[in-house]
Scaffold this motif. Structure first.
Motif, PDB file in Angstrom:
ATOM      1  N   VAL A 159       0.823  -1.227   0.000  1.00 45.58           N
ATOM      2  CA  VAL A 159       0.000   0.000   0.000  1.00 45.58           C
ATOM      3  C   VAL A 159       0.847   1.263   0.000  1.00 45.58           C
ATOM      4  O   VAL A 159       0.350   2.343  -0.303  1.00 45.58           O
ATOM      5  CB  VAL A 159      -0.989   0.056   1.184  1.00 45.58           C
ATOM      6  N   ARG A 160       2.145   1.152   0.351  1.00 49.19           N
ATOM      7  CA  ARG A 160       3.016   2.351   0.353  1.00 49.19           C
ATOM      8  C   ARG A 160       3.908   2.399  -0.880  1.00 49.19           C
ATOM      9  O   ARG A 160       4.744   3.285  -1.015  1.00 49.19           O
ATOM     10  CB  ARG A 160       3.872   2.380   1.611  1.00 49.19           C
ATOM     11  N   THR A 161       3.770   1.423  -1.747  1.00 47.76           N
ATOM     12  CA  THR A 161       4.535   1.417  -2.995  1.00 47.76           C
ATOM     13  C   THR A 161       3.880   2.408  -3.952  1.00 47.76           C
ATOM     14  O   THR A 161       2.658   2.421  -4.079  1.00 47.76           O
ATOM     15  CB  THR A 161       4.511  -0.009  -3.598  1.00 47.76           C
ATOM     16  N   PRO A 162       4.663   3.267  -4.621  1.00 47.50           N
ATOM     17  CA  PRO A 162       4.052   4.294  -5.469  1.00 47.50           C
ATOM     18  C   PRO A 162       3.095   3.692  -6.491  1.00 47.50           C
ATOM     19  O   PRO A 162       3.371   2.668  -7.086  1.00 47.50           O
ATOM     20  CB  PRO A 162       5.254   4.935  -6.167  1.00 47.50           C
ATOM     21  N   GLY A 163       1.962   4.361  -6.645  1.00 47.82           N
ATOM     22  CA  GLY A 163       0.959   3.905  -7.600  1.00 47.82           C
ATOM     23  C   GLY A 163       0.110   5.079  -8.056  1.00 47.82           C
ATOM     24  O   GLY A 163       0.252   6.188  -7.548  1.00 47.82           O
ATOM     25  N   PRO A 164      -0.796   4.833  -8.997  1.00 49.10           N
ATOM     26  CA  PRO A 164      -1.541   5.918  -9.635  1.00 49.10           C
ATOM     27  C   PRO A 164      -2.958   6.117  -9.082  1.00 49.10           C
ATOM     28  O   PRO A 164      -3.705   6.942  -9.610  1.00 49.10           O
ATOM     29  CB  PRO A 164      -1.631   5.413 -11.069  1.00 49.10           C
ATOM     30  N   LEU A 165      -3.337   5.385  -8.047  1.00 49.59           N
ATOM     31  CA  LEU A 165      -4.770   5.308  -7.720  1.00 49.59           C
ATOM     32  C   LEU A 165      -5.378   6.635  -7.289  1.00 49.59           C
ATOM     33  O   LEU A 165      -6.575   6.851  -7.463  1.00 49.59           O
ATOM     34  CB  LEU A 165      -4.998   4.243  -6.636  1.00 49.59           C
ATOM     35  N   LEU A 166      -4.572   7.540  -6.693  1.00 49.02           N
ATOM     36  CA  LEU A 166      -5.148   8.808  -6.217  1.00 49.02           C
ATOM     37  C   LEU A 166      -4.403  10.017  -6.790  1.00 49.02           C
ATOM     38  O   LEU A 166      -4.375  11.091  -6.175  1.00 49.02           O
ATOM     39  CB  LEU A 166      -5.129   8.836  -4.678  1.00 49.02           C
TER      40      LEU A 166
ATOM     41  N   PRO B  73     -20.591  19.557   0.787  1.00 50.28           N
ATOM     42  CA  PRO B  73     -20.827  20.328  -0.451  1.00 50.28           C
ATOM     43  C   PRO B  73     -19.641  20.256  -1.409  1.00 50.28           C
ATOM     44  O   PRO B  73     -19.827  20.059  -2.614  1.00 50.28           O
ATOM     45  CB  PRO B  73     -21.051  21.756   0.077  1.00 50.28           C
ATOM     46  N   GLY B  74     -18.428  20.360  -0.892  1.00 44.18           N
ATOM     47  CA  GLY B  74     -17.239  20.269  -1.748  1.00 44.18           C
ATOM     48  C   GLY B  74     -17.067  18.872  -2.327  1.00 44.18           C
ATOM     49  O   GLY B  74     -16.705  18.700  -3.491  1.00 44.18           O
ATOM     50  N   LEU B  75     -17.342  17.853  -1.505  1.00 40.37           N
ATOM     51  CA  LEU B  75     -17.232  16.471  -1.982  1.00 40.37           C
ATOM     52  C   LEU B  75     -18.237  16.228  -3.113  1.00 40.37           C
ATOM     53  O   LEU B  75     -17.938  15.529  -4.088  1.00 40.37           O
ATOM     54  CB  LEU B  75     -17.485  15.491  -0.830  1.00 40.37           C
ATOM     55  N   ALA B  76     -19.409  16.838  -3.005  1.00 39.91           N
ATOM     56  CA  ALA B  76     -20.420  16.670  -4.058  1.00 39.91           C
ATOM     57  C   ALA B  76     -19.977  17.363  -5.344  1.00 39.91           C
ATOM     58  O   ALA B  76     -20.198  16.849  -6.445  1.00 39.91           O
ATOM     59  CB  ALA B  76     -21.764  17.211  -3.567  1.00 39.91           C
ATOM     60  N   GLU B  77     -19.331  18.518  -5.218  1.00 41.39           N
ATOM     61  CA  GLU B  77     -18.832  19.210  -6.431  1.00 41.39           C
ATOM     62  C   GLU B  77     -17.817  18.360  -7.173  1.00 41.39           C
ATOM     63  O   GLU B  77     -17.739  18.390  -8.396  1.00 41.39           O
ATOM     64  CB  GLU B  77     -18.118  20.515  -6.031  1.00 41.39           C
ATOM     65  N   ARG B  78     -17.012  17.596  -6.387  1.00 44.08           N
ATOM     66  CA  ARG B  78     -15.895  16.881  -7.004  1.00 44.08           C
ATOM     67  C   ARG B  78     -16.160  15.387  -7.187  1.00 44.08           C
ATOM     68  O   ARG B  78     -15.296  14.672  -7.672  1.00 44.08           O
ATOM     69  CB  ARG B  78     -14.625  17.086  -6.155  1.00 44.08           C
ATOM     70  N   GLY B  79     -17.345  14.910  -6.774  1.00 38.53           N
ATOM     71  CA  GLY B  79     -17.609  13.466  -6.879  1.00 38.53           C
ATOM     72  C   GLY B  79     -16.731  12.668  -5.935  1.00 38.53           C
ATOM     73  O   GLY B  79     -15.961  11.810  -6.359  1.00 38.53           O
ATOM     74  N   GLY B  80     -16.831  12.955  -4.654  1.00 41.79           N
ATOM     75  CA  GLY B  80     -15.872  12.431  -3.680  1.00 41.79           C
ATOM     76  C   GLY B  80     -16.252  11.112  -3.034  1.00 41.79           C
ATOM     77  O   GLY B  80     -17.272  10.487  -3.354  1.00 41.79           O
ATOM     78  N   SER B  81     -15.392  10.706  -2.101  1.00 33.55           N
ATOM     79  CA  SER B  81     -15.583   9.450  -1.367  1.00 33.55           C
ATOM     80  C   SER B  81     -15.356   9.694   0.123  1.00 33.55           C
ATOM     81  O   SER B  81     -14.381  10.352   0.507  1.00 33.55           O
ATOM     82  CB  SER B  81     -14.576   8.409  -1.873  1.00 33.55           C
ATOM     83  N   ILE B  82     -16.259   9.168   0.936  1.00 38.48           N
ATOM     84  CA  ILE B  82     -16.126   9.261   2.392  1.00 38.48           C
ATOM     85  C   ILE B  82     -15.893   7.849   2.939  1.00 38.48           C
ATOM     86  O   ILE B  82     -16.587   6.906   2.538  1.00 38.48           O
ATOM     87  CB  ILE B  82     -17.405   9.854   3.031  1.00 38.48           C
ATOM     88  N   VAL B  83     -14.903   7.726   3.831  1.00 37.06           N
ATOM     89  CA  VAL B  83     -14.597   6.421   4.445  1.00 37.06           C
ATOM     90  C   VAL B  83     -14.660   6.599   5.966  1.00 37.06           C
ATOM     91  O   VAL B  83     -13.908   7.407   6.527  1.00 37.06           O
ATOM     92  CB  VAL B  83     -13.193   5.923   4.033  1.00 37.06           C
ATOM     93  N   ASN B  84     -15.560   5.871   6.603  1.00 37.50           N
ATOM     94  CA  ASN B  84     -15.738   5.976   8.056  1.00 37.50           C
ATOM     95  C   ASN B  84     -15.170   4.738   8.750  1.00 37.50           C
ATOM     96  O   ASN B  84     -15.469   3.607   8.349  1.00 37.50           O
ATOM     97  CB  ASN B  84     -17.230   6.098   8.395  1.00 37.50           C
TER      98      ASN B  84
ATOM     99  N   SER C 296     -10.513   5.196  -3.962  1.00 39.05           N
ATOM    100  CA  SER C 296     -10.112   5.320  -5.370  1.00 39.05           C
ATOM    101  C   SER C 296     -11.222   4.836  -6.301  1.00 39.05           C
ATOM    102  O   SER C 296     -12.239   4.285  -5.866  1.00 39.05           O
ATOM    103  CB  SER C 296      -8.847   4.491  -5.611  1.00 39.05           C
ATOM    104  N   ASP C 297     -10.968   4.983  -7.588  1.00 43.07           N
ATOM    105  CA  ASP C 297     -11.939   4.546  -8.593  1.00 43.07           C
ATOM    106  C   ASP C 297     -12.049   3.028  -8.694  1.00 43.07           C
ATOM    107  O   ASP C 297     -12.937   2.532  -9.390  1.00 43.07           O
ATOM    108  CB  ASP C 297     -11.571   5.131  -9.965  1.00 43.07           C
ATOM    109  N   LEU C 298     -11.166   2.300  -8.023  1.00 39.09           N
ATOM    110  CA  LEU C 298     -11.327   0.839  -7.996  1.00 39.09           C
ATOM    111  C   LEU C 298     -12.693   0.466  -7.433  1.00 39.09           C
ATOM    112  O   LEU C 298     -13.244  -0.578  -7.771  1.00 39.09           O
ATOM    113  CB  LEU C 298     -10.239   0.189  -7.116  1.00 39.09           C
ATOM    114  N   SER C 299     -13.222   1.322  -6.539  1.00 40.07           N
ATOM    115  CA  SER C 299     -14.526   1.034  -5.913  1.00 40.07           C
ATOM    116  C   SER C 299     -15.608   1.957  -6.480  1.00 40.07           C
ATOM    117  O   SER C 299     -16.559   2.285  -5.779  1.00 40.07           O
ATOM    118  CB  SER C 299     -14.426   1.198  -4.391  1.00 40.07           C
TER     119      SER C 299
END
Ligand SMILES: NC(=O)c1ccc[n+]([C@@H]2O[C@H](COP(=O)([O-])OP(=O)(O)OC[C@H]3O[C@@H](n4cnc5c(N)ncnc54)[C@H](O)[C@@H]3O)[C@@H](O)[C@H]2O)c1
Length: 268
Positions: free
Chosen positions: A4-11, A127-138, A230-233
């Motif tokens: 998970v700490r290896t460089p990647g493009p997911l975000l 509101p900002g998350l909705a503008e950008r199409g965001g993701s919330i993780v609880n 990420s967009d994987l989900s």
């Protein structure tokens, strides 16, 4: 360096707020997001995180030293322009004790640190998350799904957070915001330092604590957070990922030392 700490493009190009990101699970999540190119803002009462991740993907971590339960910090967090909000702060607050011995003050503290601030912070960033199409993780817990004697109120607020996750996901899905939860168990962190909590004589039992043994690491949880952020989900919302070695799924069944399984108190 774990996967998970290896460089990647997911975000790449994403911005994230991670509460409680100086230590434990939050620090691993912040590191994995940054390794995958995110600009991460951590809010924590402690300085840090002091973490190791590969910067090749262009990610970074900044931090604000503040109590996330204090509403005045929320506008600063909203100003980060997050695509991803990880509500990671949560705590038992006190040692296990009978519910009958609890006080109103303790319930208020448990509410605030496990649910109240999450509602207010999510409200501020939505509101900002909705503008950008965001993701919330609880971050909830296995104890939102099963009992934990001595921590009835903690488990009630974590279960409420799980249900908030579900209902909010339905409400904001059409606006392009996804909302999911992670329910950990058996993760070695400053809050749950199994290395100290488990007496030396019992450590040989770790392979039998869950179907996958244990303990787990903060990076195990970060893997699930990276997936959900990420967009994987892309088509996943309103659900809980259980990162617990299988304790939730197995529902109290543990391997016997002599082979086979038991869900009974006596486990020779
Ligand atoms: N470790 C586990 O096995 C486990 C199991 C179930 C659930 N969880 C959940 O995962 C989340 C993270 O757990 P952890 O074990 O990494 O916790 P931890 O206590 O080890 O780390 C939490 C971080 O949050 C920070 N923090 C605490 N209160 C804060 C506040 N009011 N404002 C800002 N920062 C604050 C702490 O300084 C610390 O850096 C929690 O919500 C917890 O309930 C963990």
């Amino acid at each position: 360096m774990t996967a998970v700490r290896t460089p990647g493009p997911l975000l790449t190009g994403r911005r994230a707020v991670v509460t409680g990101g100086a230590r434990g699970i939050g620090a691993a999540i912040a590191s994995s997001f940054a390794a995958h190119g995110a600009t991460v803002l951590v809010v924590d009462v402690e300085p840090g995180p002091d973490v190791d991740f590969d910067r090749a993907a262009g990610g970074s971590i900044e931090s604000i030293e503040a109590d996330v339960c204090a509403a005045p910090v929320h506008p600063a967090l909203a100003a980060h322009g997050a695509d991803v909000l990880v509500n990671n702060v949560g705590h038992f607050v006190r040692a296990p004790r009978p519910f009958v011995d609890d006080t109103d003050d303790q319930w208020a503290a448990l509410h605030e640190v496990n649910l109240g601030h999450v509602l207010r912070l999510t409200h501020a960033l939505l509101p900002g998350l909705a503008e950008r199409g965001g993701s919330i993780v609880n971050l909830t817990t296995v104890e939102a799904h099963r009992a934990i004697p001595g921590h009835s109120v903690y488990s009630a607020y974590k279960a409420a957070l799980m249900q908030f996750t579900r209902s909010l996901s339905a409400e904001v899905g059409p606006a392009g915001v996804r909302v999911n939860a992670i329910a950990p168990d058996l993760i070695e962190t400053p809050q749950v330092p199994y290395a100290d909590l488990v007496p030396e004589g019992e450590r040989a039992l770790w392979p039998r604590w869950s179907p996958l043994g244990g303990p787990g690491t903060p990076d195990d949880v970060a893997g699930a957070a990276l997936f959900l952020a990420s967009d994987l989900s892309r088509f996943v919302t309103g659900t809980t990922v259980h990162v617990d070695g299988g304790t939730h799924g197995s529902g109290g069944w543990v391997p016997r030392a002599t082979g086979g399984w038991t869900n009974r108190p006596r486990n020779p």
